[in-house]
Design a protein around this motif. Structure first.
Motif, PDB file in Angstrom:
ATOM      1  N   GLU A   1      41.078 -83.600  17.709  1.00  0.00           N
ATOM      2  CA  GLU A   1      40.454 -82.602  18.576  1.00  0.00           C
ATOM      3  C   GLU A   1      40.581 -81.263  17.868  1.00  0.00           C
ATOM      4  O   GLU A   1      41.635 -80.939  17.331  1.00  0.00           O
ATOM      5  CB  GLU A   1      41.101 -82.593  19.961  1.00  0.00           C
ATOM      6  CG  GLU A   1      42.600 -82.439  19.953  1.00  0.00           C
ATOM      7  CD  GLU A   1      43.196 -82.540  21.348  1.00  0.00           C
ATOM      8  OE1 GLU A   1      42.691 -81.876  22.255  1.00  0.00           O
ATOM      9  OE2 GLU A   1      44.187 -83.265  21.510  1.00  0.00           O
ATOM     10  N   GLY A   2      39.494 -80.528  17.853  1.00  0.00           N
ATOM     11  CA  GLY A   2      39.482 -79.309  17.047  1.00  0.00           C
ATOM     12  C   GLY A   2      39.850 -78.065  17.823  1.00  0.00           C
ATOM     13  O   GLY A   2      39.557 -77.946  19.013  1.00  0.00           O
ATOM     14  N   PHE A   3      40.480 -77.149  17.170  1.00  0.00           N
ATOM     15  CA  PHE A   3      40.850 -75.795  17.647  1.00  0.00           C
ATOM     16  C   PHE A   3      41.097 -75.699  19.159  1.00  0.00           C
ATOM     17  O   PHE A   3      40.473 -74.909  19.862  1.00  0.00           O
ATOM     18  CB  PHE A   3      39.828 -74.752  17.191  1.00  0.00           C
ATOM     19  CG  PHE A   3      38.370 -75.121  17.352  1.00  0.00           C
ATOM     20  CD1 PHE A   3      37.706 -74.959  18.559  1.00  0.00           C
ATOM     21  CD2 PHE A   3      37.638 -75.610  16.277  1.00  0.00           C
ATOM     22  CE1 PHE A   3      36.371 -75.264  18.701  1.00  0.00           C
ATOM     23  CE2 PHE A   3      36.290 -75.929  16.410  1.00  0.00           C
ATOM     24  CZ  PHE A   3      35.654 -75.752  17.623  1.00  0.00           C
ATOM     25  N   SER A   4      42.050 -76.491  19.649  1.00  0.00           N
ATOM     26  CA  SER A   4      42.301 -76.565  21.097  1.00  0.00           C
ATOM     27  C   SER A   4      42.805 -75.271  21.708  1.00  0.00           C
ATOM     28  O   SER A   4      42.611 -75.026  22.892  1.00  0.00           O
ATOM     29  CB  SER A   4      43.338 -77.656  21.387  1.00  0.00           C
ATOM     30  OG  SER A   4      42.896 -78.869  20.906  1.00  0.00           O
ATOM     31  N   SER A   5      43.478 -74.457  20.930  1.00  0.00           N
ATOM     32  CA  SER A   5      44.019 -73.227  21.517  1.00  0.00           C
ATOM     33  C   SER A   5      43.058 -72.058  21.403  1.00  0.00           C
ATOM     34  O   SER A   5      43.370 -70.957  21.851  1.00  0.00           O
ATOM     35  CB  SER A   5      45.357 -72.880  20.846  1.00  0.00           C
ATOM     36  OG  SER A   5      45.194 -72.859  19.453  1.00  0.00           O
ATOM     37  N   SER A   6      41.870 -72.292  20.842  1.00  0.00           N
ATOM     38  CA  SER A   6      40.913 -71.190  20.645  1.00  0.00           C
ATOM     39  C   SER A   6      40.015 -71.061  21.855  1.00  0.00           C
ATOM     40  O   SER A   6      38.852 -71.467  21.832  1.00  0.00           O
ATOM     41  CB  SER A   6      40.088 -71.455  19.390  1.00  0.00           C
ATOM     42  OG  SER A   6      40.931 -71.661  18.288  1.00  0.00           O
ATOM     43  N   ILE A   7      40.545 -70.463  22.911  1.00  0.00           N
ATOM     44  CA  ILE A   7      39.811 -70.432  24.174  1.00  0.00           C
ATOM     45  C   ILE A   7      38.922 -69.202  24.324  1.00  0.00           C
ATOM     46  O   ILE A   7      38.263 -69.051  25.341  1.00  0.00           O
ATOM     47  CB  ILE A   7      40.784 -70.498  25.366  1.00  0.00           C
ATOM     48  CG1 ILE A   7      41.781 -69.339  25.289  1.00  0.00           C
ATOM     49  CG2 ILE A   7      41.507 -71.835  25.406  1.00  0.00           C
ATOM     50  CD1 ILE A   7      42.563 -69.135  26.564  1.00  0.00           C
ATOM     51  N   LEU A   8      38.913 -68.345  23.316  1.00  0.00           N
ATOM     52  CA  LEU A   8      38.080 -67.143  23.347  1.00  0.00           C
ATOM     53  C   LEU A   8      37.583 -66.865  21.928  1.00  0.00           C
ATOM     54  O   LEU A   8      38.217 -67.298  20.953  1.00  0.00           O
ATOM     55  CB  LEU A   8      38.895 -65.939  23.830  1.00  0.00           C
ATOM     56  CG  LEU A   8      39.277 -65.889  25.299  1.00  0.00           C
ATOM     57  CD1 LEU A   8      40.294 -64.787  25.538  1.00  0.00           C
ATOM     58  CD2 LEU A   8      38.050 -65.673  26.177  1.00  0.00           C
ATOM     59  N   PRO A   9      36.503 -66.102  21.801  1.00  0.00           N
ATOM     60  CA  PRO A   9      36.040 -65.768  20.445  1.00  0.00           C
ATOM     61  C   PRO A   9      37.139 -65.120  19.604  1.00  0.00           C
ATOM     62  O   PRO A   9      37.272 -65.414  18.416  1.00  0.00           O
ATOM     63  CB  PRO A   9      34.890 -64.801  20.697  1.00  0.00           C
ATOM     64  CG  PRO A   9      34.370 -65.179  22.041  1.00  0.00           C
ATOM     65  CD  PRO A   9      35.559 -65.630  22.827  1.00  0.00           C
ATOM     66  N   SER A  10      37.930 -64.239  20.244  1.00  0.00           N
ATOM     67  CA  SER A  10      38.972 -63.548  19.480  1.00  0.00           C
ATOM     68  C   SER A  10      40.085 -64.498  19.041  1.00  0.00           C
ATOM     69  O   SER A  10      40.897 -64.157  18.200  1.00  0.00           O
ATOM     70  CB  SER A  10      39.578 -62.418  20.318  1.00  0.00           C
ATOM     71  OG  SER A  10      40.137 -62.958  21.501  1.00  0.00           O
ATOM     72  N   LYS A  11      40.143 -65.658  19.654  1.00  0.00           N
ATOM     73  CA  LYS A  11      41.193 -66.617  19.289  1.00  0.00           C
ATOM     74  C   LYS A  11      40.651 -67.705  18.354  1.00  0.00           C
ATOM     75  O   LYS A  11      41.288 -68.745  18.173  1.00  0.00           O
ATOM     76  CB  LYS A  11      41.801 -67.242  20.546  1.00  0.00           C
ATOM     77  CG  LYS A  11      42.539 -66.227  21.411  1.00  0.00           C
ATOM     78  CD  LYS A  11      43.367 -66.887  22.467  1.00  0.00           C
ATOM     79  CE  LYS A  11      44.066 -65.861  23.342  1.00  0.00           C
ATOM     80  NZ  LYS A  11      45.050 -65.047  22.615  1.00  0.00           N
ATOM     81  N   GLU A  12      39.470 -67.443  17.810  1.00  0.00           N
ATOM     82  CA  GLU A  12      38.898 -68.416  16.872  1.00  0.00           C
ATOM     83  C   GLU A  12      39.880 -68.686  15.744  1.00  0.00           C
ATOM     84  O   GLU A  12      40.486 -67.763  15.201  1.00  0.00           O
ATOM     85  CB  GLU A  12      37.592 -67.864  16.295  1.00  0.00           C
ATOM     86  CG  GLU A  12      37.004 -68.756  15.225  1.00  0.00           C
ATOM     87  CD  GLU A  12      35.726 -68.155  14.624  1.00  0.00           C
ATOM     88  OE1 GLU A  12      34.963 -67.525  15.380  1.00  0.00           O
ATOM     89  OE2 GLU A  12      35.523 -68.306  13.407  1.00  0.00           O
ATOM     90  N   GLU A  13      40.051 -69.952  15.423  1.00  0.00           N
ATOM     91  CA  GLU A  13      40.952 -70.267  14.322  1.00  0.00           C
ATOM     92  C   GLU A  13      40.591 -71.591  13.683  1.00  0.00           C
ATOM     93  O   GLU A  13      39.765 -72.344  14.182  1.00  0.00           O
ATOM     94  CB  GLU A  13      42.410 -70.284  14.795  1.00  0.00           C
ATOM     95  CG  GLU A  13      42.702 -71.352  15.819  1.00  0.00           C
ATOM     96  CD  GLU A  13      44.162 -71.317  16.276  1.00  0.00           C
ATOM     97  OE1 GLU A  13      44.806 -70.272  16.173  1.00  0.00           O
ATOM     98  OE2 GLU A  13      44.620 -72.383  16.738  1.00  0.00           O
ATOM     99  N   GLU A  14      41.256 -71.803  12.564  1.00  0.00           N
ATOM    100  CA  GLU A  14      41.028 -73.034  11.817  1.00  0.00           C
ATOM    101  C   GLU A  14      42.066 -74.060  12.262  1.00  0.00           C
ATOM    102  O   GLU A  14      43.216 -73.715  12.486  1.00  0.00           O
ATOM    103  CB  GLU A  14      41.222 -72.711  10.341  1.00  0.00           C
ATOM    104  CG  GLU A  14      40.774 -73.784   9.397  1.00  0.00           C
ATOM    105  CD  GLU A  14      40.852 -73.239   7.977  1.00  0.00           C
ATOM    106  OE1 GLU A  14      39.902 -72.583   7.531  1.00  0.00           O
ATOM    107  OE2 GLU A  14      41.901 -73.446   7.342  1.00  0.00           O
ATOM    108  N   ASP A  15      41.639 -75.287  12.386  1.00  0.00           N
ATOM    109  CA  ASP A  15      42.563 -76.342  12.794  1.00  0.00           C
ATOM    110  C   ASP A  15      42.453 -77.490  11.794  1.00  0.00           C
ATOM    111  O   ASP A  15      41.345 -77.911  11.440  1.00  0.00           O
ATOM    112  CB  ASP A  15      42.186 -76.827  14.207  1.00  0.00           C
ATOM    113  CG  ASP A  15      43.196 -77.815  14.757  1.00  0.00           C
ATOM    114  OD1 ASP A  15      44.340 -77.848  14.250  1.00  0.00           O
ATOM    115  OD2 ASP A  15      42.848 -78.559  15.693  1.00  0.00           O
ATOM    116  N   ILE A  16      43.587 -77.940  11.329  1.00  0.00           N
ATOM    117  CA  ILE A  16      43.584 -79.087  10.408  1.00  0.00           C
ATOM    118  C   ILE A  16      44.299 -80.250  11.082  1.00  0.00           C
ATOM    119  O   ILE A  16      45.451 -80.124  11.499  1.00  0.00           O
ATOM    120  CB  ILE A  16      44.279 -78.727   9.077  1.00  0.00           C
ATOM    121  CG1 ILE A  16      43.497 -77.615   8.379  1.00  0.00           C
ATOM    122  CG2 ILE A  16      44.377 -79.963   8.181  1.00  0.00           C
ATOM    123  CD1 ILE A  16      44.165 -77.090   7.122  1.00  0.00           C
TER     124      ILE A  16
END
Lengths: 519, 179
Positions: free
Chosen positions: A153-168
């Motif tokens: 499951e990708g970038f689960s903690s990125s719940i807002l544009p400002s929290k966009e992040e990379e997930d591996i």
């Protein structure tokens, strides 16, 4: 409350529909006729006795003996004009055909009844448990050699544009059959996903090695993989649950008084060589964090948008309070005992999301021959599939593989086509916006030596949770404020409530997944 | 949305079977002691269709009383025979409406309702409606099994066959009002 009332009415209406479809459904006539009266239905209220000249006796309270047919009714002529009524008696020998008619229950209403019962079940479920609905970012399905299986499951903690992040995410079960590997990405929740990129990382290694990633983004090749010789949690030995990456998970239940209450798991290893070691942890979250997130949105109700906007604009107070929750629940802390008997925290494994198990490596720096390792984690918040001690050899560099193609294989199912096209047209070039039901198939051309590579999925983006109508019914500014002012108290206040639905959350969660082609 | 639902309702209703004798056949309860034959609609290969009360079926003919009187029809000339044994009532409309209401109601359960329950109502509700419309249906089709004639005979006014004493000029059609 309005929504609950409406749901109650819908349930009542569906229940009424189900009952009436089953019990008051259409009747049918079951007719049997024969010259032998023994072969007709003797439970029939009326008996019809046909004579050779075409006349007909229709009798109530009838009986047949060896000589006569008797009953109360009418005798009809050929044109069915009643010529005689009352107590009638006819010689049995004159009757050429006996006939019985009874009412039977038709199954015509069964289909509607089934639909209504399913409707009732879903409505009751929604009333009881609106926060167990499937959620959490894009899901990725990769072949495990037999079928496409949920692996990340990708970038689960990125719940807002400002929290966009990379997930591996590690893909330990991926079994590509050739250099061409496909990854199916789905939006299976009531969310809008903004996907910047999806790539595969292929990390070459020696045949006897495995490669793991640390939470700071490094990849390490490991030679020896040591199983624990002892693994002890509150409930006793959990060795059988955690010694293999096989889907059998060790989980515990939350503390009914405090969702942030901690527990420990003690691990004993028997390494024979000195060197650099790391603890491999394959785990995923339970539904505690999902519940708290959705419950927070519920309490905020109509103010949720404003609060999320404040967080998006960088409001330090809102962001710091939100982080409090993450800190209170925490990840899986890893502690190791050094040669002097002192316990030191080596690191923490943290992966948001209850859907797919991810594999983490926490280096046990400064402990050359770790024998005793302790995990400290929020009780009931984690499901652990695998724990092992890895002897680390070196850092390795992954090969980045961009997708060679991306095909839209399933259209979203909830929004008008125009609105999704508008949303897509507003996205920057290269960015993909998906809605519930959307599905994309990515194709990757792996390196030549792909069979000696550990594979990882790298995704980048963010997602926007859809506000659910059911959540608005719980809008409560006081409890919303308390969530921000008193996170610890919230963990205690919400604990009994979560406890009530904890056992059924797993089933409920998966049932609400939005997809048409679930493998 | 509204257009789709109206289209759907029309679709469901159009898939329902026509009912013959709806104005004067008794309902199932009252058909138990009904002394008459059922109402049939006989489509012929060459002549105009015949609709009336089924009197009897012999080895080579079908006998029907239509409002004009006695009709003897050669079995070989029958393309199709459809009929109703009793008045099926308002179940078809009730089920159609229930299907539409159920589908609309499923929206209240959110996305799972739309994804899972709405199609369930559509498929099973349509099956229920069509089944209800065929609840009192009897039929014979020339392209189908000829054995069906035997099964139809029991629904005739004279299931044992046309009486030899019957005067064909004085046979009356069943009353065309409900009793």
């Amino acid at each position: 409350m309005k929504q609950q009332t409406r749901n109650t009415w819908v349930t009542a209406a569906a229940l009424l529909l189900a009952c009436s479809a089953i019990t008051c459904g259409p009747k049918t006539i079951v007719r049997s006729s024969d010259s032998d009266p023994a072969k007709i239905d003797h439970q029939s209220r009326f008996l019809k006795a046909y004579l050779g000249d075409g006349s007909l006796y229709v009798l109530n309270n009838w009986s047949i003996d060896s000589e006569f047919v008797t009953g109360v009714g009418s005798l009809y002529d050929q044109n069915r004009v009643a010529t005689e009524t009352g107590n009638l008696k006819v010689p049995r020998a004159q009757v050429v055909l006996f006939e019985s008619n009874t009412l039977g229950q038709s199954v015509a209403g069964t289909g509607l009844a089934i639909s209504a019962i399913a409707h009732i079940a879903l409505t009751i479920y929604c009333i009881q448990n609106p926060k167990a609905c499937f959620g959490s970012c894009p899901t990725f399905y990769v072949s495990n050699g037999k079928e496409d299986a949920l692996m990340a499951e990708g970038f689960s903690s990125s719940i807002l544009p400002s929290k966009e992040e990379e997930d591996i995410d590690a893909l330990p079960h991926a079994r590509p059959s050739s250099r061409t590997m496909t990854v199916r990405m789905k939006n299976e929740a009531l969310e809008t996903h903004v996907v910047r990129s999806v790539d595969v990382l292929a990390v070459p290694h020696e045949p006897h090695e495995r490669v793991f990633k640390t939470d700071d983004g490094a990849f390490c090749a490991a030679s020896d993989m040591l199983k624990p010789i002892l693994a002890t949690a509150t409930e006793g030995s959990v060795l059988d649950k955690i010694e293999r990456l096989d889907g059998a998970e060790r989980r515990s239940w939350t503390d009914s008084a405090d969702l942030s209450a901690k527990e420990t798991i003690d691990l004993d290893f028997n390494p024979t060589q000195s060197g650099e070691y790391g603890l491999v942890i394959a785990a995923r979250q339970t539904f505690v964090s999902t519940y708290l997130f959705y419950q927070g949105l519920s309490y905020l109700g109509s103010n949720a948008g404003e609060m999320l906007s404040r967080a998006e604009r960088g409001d330090r107070y809102v962001n710091s309070r939100s982080d409090q929750f993450r800190k209170l629940l925490g990840g899986i802390e890893v502690w190791a005992e050094d040669s002097t008997g002192v316990w030191k925290q080596a690191g923490e494994a943290y992966e948001m999301g209850p859907i797919a198990t991810d594999v983490h490596l926490v280096k046990l720096s400064g402990v050359p021959q770790p024998r005793h390792v302790r995990l400290r984690l929020a009780q009931g918040s984690w499901r652990i599939d695998w724990l092992a001690l890895a002897k680390l050899e070196r850092e390795v560099q992954p090969t980045l593989v961009h997708p060679s193609s991306r095909v839209h294989t399933q259209e979203q199912i909830l929004l008008p086509r125009d609105s999704t096209q508008n949303a897509a047209s507003l996205a920057p070039p290269g960015t993909l916006v998906t809605q519930p039901g959307d599905e994309y198939l990515y194709t990757f051309e792996l390196p030549q030596n792909y069979s000696n590579c550990e594979l990882f999925l790298k995704s980048r983006g963010y997602y926007l949770e859809w506000m659910r109508e059911d959540w608005l019914t719980e809008e409560n500014p006081t409890l919303a404020a308390l969530m921000f002012f008193d996170p610890k108290g919230t963990m205690q206040r919400e604990a009994p409530r979560f406890k009530e639905m904890e056992a059924m959350m797993e089933t409920s969660f998966w049932k609400t997944k939005i997809s048409r082609n679930i493998p | 949305m509204k257009t789709s639902l109206i289209t759907l309702l029309a679709l469901v209703l159009s898939s329902c079977a026509t009912q013959y004798g709806a104005r004067y056949l008794p309902d199932a309860e009252h058909a138990l002691d009904d002394p008459y034959g059922v109402i049939v609609h006989v489509t012929l290969y060459e002549d105009a269709p015949v609709e009336g009360e089924l009197l009897a079926i012999s080895s080579d003919s079908v006998f029907v009383a239509d409002p004009l009187g006695f009709r003897a029809i050669a079995k070989a000339s029958v393309h199709e025979l459809l009929g109703n044994t009793f008045d099926r009532g308002d179940n078809v409309i009730t089920y159609s409406v229930a299907t539409i209401v159920g589908m609309l109601g499923s929206i209240s359960a959110g996305a799972p309702g739309i994804v899972f329950i709405m199609p369930l109502y559509l498929v099973l509700g349509t099956i229920s409606t069509v089944s209800a419309s065929n609840i009192s249906r009897i039929s014979y089709a020339s392209w189908d099994n000829a054995e069906q004639w035997n099964a139809l005979a029991k629904w005739a006014r004279f299931p044992a066959g046309l009486p030899k004493t019957l005067h064909r000029d004085f046979v009356h059609h069943r009353p065309t009002t409900k009793y």
